[in-house]
Design an enzyme around this catalytic site. Structure first.
Site, PDB file in Angstrom:
ATOM      1  N   GLY A  94       0.669  -0.860   0.107  1.00 46.47           N
ATOM      2  CA  GLY A  94       0.046  -0.280  -0.120  1.00 46.47           C
ATOM      3  C   GLY A  94       0.364   1.208   0.100  1.00 46.47           C
ATOM      4  O   GLY A  94       1.941   1.259   0.420  1.00 46.47           O
ATOM      5  N   GLN A  99       3.133   9.713   0.954  1.00 47.59           N
ATOM      6  CA  GLN A  99       4.925   9.298   1.086  1.00 47.59           C
ATOM      7  C   GLN A  99       5.629   9.665  -0.301  1.00 47.59           C
ATOM      8  O   GLN A  99       6.822   9.839  -0.088  1.00 47.59           O
ATOM      9  CB  GLN A  99       4.505   7.770   0.894  1.00 47.59           C
ATOM     10  CG  GLN A  99       3.928   6.716   2.136  1.00 47.59           C
ATOM     11  CD  GLN A  99       3.890   5.841   2.662  1.00 47.59           C
ATOM     12  OE1 GLN A  99       3.155   5.694   1.946  1.00 47.59           O
ATOM     13  NE2 GLN A  99       4.909   5.277   2.469  1.00 47.59           N
ATOM     14  N   CYS A 141       7.477  -0.042   6.470  1.00 48.81           N
ATOM     15  CA  CYS A 141       6.905   1.251   5.770  1.00 48.81           C
ATOM     16  C   CYS A 141       7.502   1.029   4.965  1.00 48.81           C
ATOM     17  O   CYS A 141       8.474   1.674   5.993  1.00 48.81           O
ATOM     18  CB  CYS A 141       6.245   2.094   6.762  1.00 48.81           C
ATOM     19  SG  CYS A 141       5.717   3.681   6.371  1.00 48.81           S
ATOM     20  N   LEU A 142       7.269   1.628   3.559  1.00 50.83           N
ATOM     21  CA  LEU A 142       8.289   2.106   2.810  1.00 50.83           C
ATOM     22  C   LEU A 142       8.384   3.590   2.804  1.00 50.83           C
ATOM     23  O   LEU A 142      10.165   3.435   3.059  1.00 50.83           O
ATOM     24  CB  LEU A 142       7.018   2.264   1.957  1.00 50.83           C
ATOM     25  CG  LEU A 142       6.585   1.121   1.208  1.00 50.83           C
ATOM     26  CD1 LEU A 142       6.227   1.746  -0.615  1.00 50.83           C
ATOM     27  CD2 LEU A 142       7.830   0.120   0.749  1.00 50.83           C
ATOM     28  N   HIS A 184      -3.377   1.522   7.758  1.00 49.14           N
ATOM     29  CA  HIS A 184      -2.341   2.098   7.958  1.00 49.14           C
ATOM     30  C   HIS A 184      -2.383   3.285   6.838  1.00 49.14           C
ATOM     31  O   HIS A 184      -1.662   4.241   7.407  1.00 49.14           O
ATOM     32  CB  HIS A 184      -0.986   0.914   7.276  1.00 49.14           C
ATOM     33  CG  HIS A 184       0.272   1.129   7.268  1.00 49.14           C
ATOM     34  ND1 HIS A 184       0.886   0.374   7.807  1.00 49.14           N
ATOM     35  CD2 HIS A 184       1.180   2.578   6.472  1.00 49.14           C
ATOM     36  CE1 HIS A 184       2.380   0.846   7.588  1.00 49.14           C
ATOM     37  NE2 HIS A 184       2.451   1.930   6.980  1.00 49.14           N
ATOM     38  N   GLU A 185      -3.219   3.017   5.653  1.00 42.48           N
ATOM     39  CA  GLU A 185      -3.095   4.265   4.721  1.00 42.48           C
ATOM     40  C   GLU A 185      -2.999   5.430   5.082  1.00 42.48           C
ATOM     41  O   GLU A 185      -2.891   6.354   4.692  1.00 42.48           O
ATOM     42  CB  GLU A 185      -3.128   3.470   3.106  1.00 42.48           C
ATOM     43  CG  GLU A 185      -1.787   2.031   2.967  1.00 42.48           C
ATOM     44  CD  GLU A 185      -0.584   2.642   3.255  1.00 42.48           C
ATOM     45  OE1 GLU A 185      -0.558   3.736   3.273  1.00 42.48           O
ATOM     46  OE2 GLU A 185      -0.045   0.470   3.228  1.00 42.48           O
ATOM     47  N   HIS A 188      -1.723   7.365   7.469  1.00 41.41           N
ATOM     48  CA  HIS A 188      -0.944   8.383   6.896  1.00 41.41           C
ATOM     49  C   HIS A 188      -1.523   9.955   5.971  1.00 41.41           C
ATOM     50  O   HIS A 188      -1.218  10.549   5.881  1.00 41.41           O
ATOM     51  CB  HIS A 188      -0.612   7.886   5.175  1.00 41.41           C
ATOM     52  CG  HIS A 188       1.138   6.901   5.900  1.00 41.41           C
ATOM     53  ND1 HIS A 188       2.378   7.338   6.468  1.00 41.41           N
ATOM     54  CD2 HIS A 188       1.371   5.516   5.391  1.00 41.41           C
ATOM     55  CE1 HIS A 188       3.193   6.279   6.405  1.00 41.41           C
ATOM     56  NE2 HIS A 188       2.429   5.382   5.385  1.00 41.41           N
TER      57      HIS A 188
HETATM   58 ZN    ZN Z   1       3.669   3.677   5.646  1.00 39.78          ZN
END
Ligand code: ZN
Length: 202
Positions: A94, A99, A141-142, A184-185, A188
């Site tokens: 995701g 991000q 997380c990226l 999670h997304e 953000h």
């Molecule tokens: Zn993340």
């Protein structure tokens, strides 16, 4: 009669102005510059440990207008976010617009609950229901490379968003790992990172 005509004209102007506001592009020059910097390529991922990136990751995001959702720049943003999350060097399940430096309510989620597990985009997304039934699982997380941790999430959530094709609101109810990705997304989009929710012993 003349007065009535004038009133009618004023009303019409208001209706026109109101519909213009709703349907006008709201992308800022800075946002367009970031999106155009990576034409049909993966974008630069913002990183938690970068002091210039952190404030963007912590920012509350803004919604898109209807005109934004129908624009080429929005299509480009989606394509480039997809290339970024699918990047073989650092693949995710995701991604959220902040991000890649775009402070807007847009996420892509890999739908593990659907055949072929496609990535789908959700604009102006909010979670409107969290089940009391919880599950704990490992997350990464990226934007926070090299770290992982256990987070408690709801087993089932309802996500409200705007369908980018029809521009109509929709609500999806999702369970299991896919629901974890949604939580999670969407976090953000409110400047919340999974590390804020780690168990105290981690
Ligand atoms: Zn993340």
């Amino acid at each position: 009669m003349k007065k009535l005509k004038k009133l009618f004209c004023i009303c019409l102007t208001f209706v026109f102005a109101a519909s213009c506001t709703k349907s006008s592009l709201s992308f800022t020059d800075a946002e367009i510059e970031i999106i155009n910097r990576y034409p049909q390529q993966k974008m630069r991922l913002l990183i938690y440990d970068n002091k210039n990136d952190l404030p963007v990751l912590r920012q509350q995001t803004k919604e898109f207008s209807d005109a934004d959702l129908q624009s080429d720049i929005f299509q480009n943003l989606k394509n480039q976010m997809l290339l970024t999350v699918l990047d073989t060097a650092n693949t995710g399940v995701g991604i959220a617009a902040p991000q890649v430096g775009i402070s807007r309510r847009l996420i892509a989620v890999q739908r593990f609950d659907k055949p072929d597990e496609p990535f789908e985009f959700y604009a102006n997304a909010y979670i409107v229901y969290f089940s009391d039934d919880k599950r704990t699982g490992i997350e990464g997380c990226l934007s926070i490379p090299g770290r992982r941790g256990n987070v408690e999430r709801s087993e089932t959530v309802a996500v409200k968003y705007i369908d980018t094709e029809t521009l109509k609101p929709h609500t999806d109810t999702v369970s299991g790992f896919t629901a974890v990705i949604f939580q999670h997304e969407v976090d953000h989009l409110d400047g919340i990172l999974y590390i804020d929710k780690l168990r105290p012993d981690e």
